[in-house]
Design an enzyme around this catalytic site. Sequence first.
Site, PDB file in Angstrom:
ATOM      1  N   MET A   4       0.837  -1.198   0.000  1.00 55.63           N
ATOM      2  CA  MET A   4       0.000   0.000   0.000  1.00 55.63           C
ATOM      3  C   MET A   4       0.873   1.249   0.000  1.00 55.63           C
ATOM      4  O   MET A   4       1.660   1.465   0.912  1.00 55.63           O
ATOM      5  CB  MET A   4      -0.934  -0.011   1.208  1.00 55.63           C
ATOM      6  CG  MET A   4      -1.885  -1.204   1.219  1.00 55.63           C
ATOM      7  SD  MET A   4      -3.002  -1.231   2.647  1.00 55.63           S
ATOM      8  CE  MET A   4      -4.031   0.211   2.304  1.00 55.63           C
ATOM      9  N   SER A   5       0.712   2.050  -1.050  1.00 60.60           N
ATOM     10  CA  SER A   5       1.502   3.271  -1.188  1.00 60.60           C
ATOM     11  C   SER A   5       0.805   4.485  -0.603  1.00 60.60           C
ATOM     12  O   SER A   5       1.374   5.575  -0.592  1.00 60.60           O
ATOM     13  CB  SER A   5       1.786   3.530  -2.669  1.00 60.60           C
ATOM     14  OG  SER A   5       0.570   3.823  -3.343  1.00 60.60           O
ATOM     15  N   GLY A   6      -0.435   4.314  -0.150  1.00 59.90           N
ATOM     16  CA  GLY A   6      -1.210   5.456   0.314  1.00 59.90           C
ATOM     17  C   GLY A   6      -2.016   6.109  -0.781  1.00 59.90           C
ATOM     18  O   GLY A   6      -2.713   7.095  -0.543  1.00 59.90           O
ATOM     19  N   GLY A   7      -1.939   5.563  -2.001  1.00 64.17           N
ATOM     20  CA  GLY A   7      -2.695   6.105  -3.115  1.00 64.17           C
ATOM     21  C   GLY A   7      -3.995   5.359  -3.342  1.00 64.17           C
ATOM     22  O   GLY A   7      -4.286   4.349  -2.697  1.00 64.17           O
ATOM     23  N   VAL A   8      -4.774   5.833  -4.309  1.00 61.83           N
ATOM     24  CA  VAL A   8      -6.088   5.251  -4.555  1.00 61.83           C
ATOM     25  C   VAL A   8      -5.985   3.851  -5.146  1.00 61.83           C
ATOM     26  O   VAL A   8      -6.828   2.983  -4.875  1.00 61.83           O
ATOM     27  CB  VAL A   8      -6.924   6.182  -5.466  1.00 61.83           C
ATOM     28  CG1 VAL A   8      -6.298   6.335  -6.846  1.00 61.83           C
ATOM     29  CG2 VAL A   8      -8.365   5.684  -5.574  1.00 61.83           C
ATOM     30  N   SER A  10      -3.591   1.223  -4.876  1.00 63.54           N
ATOM     31  CA  SER A  10      -3.302   0.125  -3.946  1.00 63.54           C
ATOM     32  C   SER A  10      -4.368   0.028  -2.855  1.00 63.54           C
ATOM     33  O   SER A  10      -4.689  -1.071  -2.382  1.00 63.54           O
ATOM     34  CB  SER A  10      -1.911   0.291  -3.331  1.00 63.54           C
ATOM     35  OG  SER A  10      -1.777   1.535  -2.671  1.00 63.54           O
ATOM     36  N   LEU A  29       6.176   0.098   2.448  1.00 61.03           N
ATOM     37  CA  LEU A  29       7.613  -0.108   2.507  1.00 61.03           C
ATOM     38  C   LEU A  29       8.313   1.201   2.831  1.00 61.03           C
ATOM     39  O   LEU A  29       8.134   2.201   2.125  1.00 61.03           O
ATOM     40  CB  LEU A  29       8.127  -0.651   1.174  1.00 61.03           C
ATOM     41  CG  LEU A  29       7.412  -1.895   0.636  1.00 61.03           C
ATOM     42  CD1 LEU A  29       8.114  -2.394  -0.622  1.00 61.03           C
ATOM     43  CD2 LEU A  29       7.351  -2.983   1.688  1.00 61.03           C
ATOM     44  N   CYS A  98      12.832  -1.290  -8.860  1.00 60.33           N
ATOM     45  CA  CYS A  98      12.111  -1.463  -7.594  1.00 60.33           C
ATOM     46  C   CYS A  98      11.121  -2.622  -7.685  1.00 60.33           C
ATOM     47  O   CYS A  98      11.026  -3.448  -6.773  1.00 60.33           O
ATOM     48  CB  CYS A  98      11.395  -0.172  -7.224  1.00 60.33           C
ATOM     49  SG  CYS A  98      10.566  -0.228  -5.615  1.00 60.33           S
ATOM     50  N   GLY A 122      -1.344  -2.332  -6.781  1.00 61.17           N
ATOM     51  CA  GLY A 122      -2.345  -1.588  -7.526  1.00 61.17           C
ATOM     52  C   GLY A 122      -1.956  -1.325  -8.965  1.00 61.17           C
ATOM     53  O   GLY A 122      -2.451  -0.376  -9.569  1.00 61.17           O
ATOM     54  N   CYS A 196      10.531   8.702  -6.481  1.00 60.08           N
ATOM     55  CA  CYS A 196      10.135   8.763  -5.069  1.00 60.08           C
ATOM     56  C   CYS A 196      11.264   9.189  -4.145  1.00 60.08           C
ATOM     57  O   CYS A 196      11.024   9.814  -3.114  1.00 60.08           O
ATOM     58  CB  CYS A 196       9.558   7.425  -4.628  1.00 60.08           C
ATOM     59  SG  CYS A 196      10.749   6.072  -4.503  1.00 60.08           S
TER      60      CYS A 196
END
EC number: 2.8.1.13
Length: 357
Positions: A4-8, A10, A29, A98, A122, A196
């Site tokens: 989960m990247s914190g975005g919509v 994922s 991560l 990555c 995602g 990133c």
Amino acid sequence: MVAMSGGVDSSTAAALLKEAGYEVIGVTLALWPEDTPPPPGETGCCSLKAVDDARRVANILDIPYYVLNFRDLFEREVIDYFIASYLEGETPNPCIACNRRIKFGALLAKARALGIDYIATGHYARRWYDKEKGRYLLARGRDAGKDQSYALYTFTQEQLAHTLLPLGDYTKVEVREIAARYGLPVARKAESQEICFVTEGDYRDYIQSRAREKIKPGPILDTRGRVLGQHRGLPFYTIGQRKGLGLALGKPCFVVALDPERNAVIVGDKEDLERRVLYARDNNYILWGELPGKARVTARIRYRAPEAAATWHPLAGGRARLEFDEPQRAITPGQAVVYYQGDLVVGGGTIESVAQI
């Protein structure tokens, strides 16, 4: 285990998997180096805001959530590779590195060691098992504008067997609608576009801050080898670049090659950027178990580049030769070339060099 990247994207992947009956664990991560502050932005996949957003989504979905420390591995496998590639006159793709080494490498290995059946992301791509071929296949996502199959060509069969890509059959609009239906606070969150780990300035500033002593000025040459000027260091230039060359030749000129052996930047006319042949190293194949003698494919030489028809030829040592039907502009060593047959990802490799015929 959902990355989960914190975005919509994922976040919605996690919601869909829970709805489908999976036991879901969310993880983010921690990738930024210890000596670098986390990205301060709202959308960066490694930022503190990203961790907060992912945790909020996990709470809403009522799933366990953890932050995993992959800093050292990320620095070795992604950041060091990124810097070394530019120093060697190549243009790297850190997201592919990555995916290969971190998400579907180390994270998947950790999940399997913990007895977890799958990891999920995602990404907009599709995977399934083809009984006739006896192989897992990868294909473009249904949303052509968001398709991310280009960045996933490094999948092995073992990795595909333990990976889920829940968004492959959805469009971005549909994903946002699903997120809103679940009441996820990230439903309208903007997308992350930046590298990133480059938190300030651009990638050139970042490389200079970490490898200043390795950046050496050198000659700018024309295609005949004549010296036209001096460059500031290979990392400051990329194939196709026109601005920032510091030359006054009375006509437009472009970077057509970088020569690390001579530490030289080669410039030429726009036509000098056109090439029909490329050689790729470190090829990985998803569609094929046994390689054919040659094959017709379409190929993409950059993430958002249009595909072009070509003939693929295998070479020794995991290399391949790709001959395009029509010349391609600014083929760039270090970037990925990904081969397709229809919607299926055949495989891909890293562009090593180019030739005219």
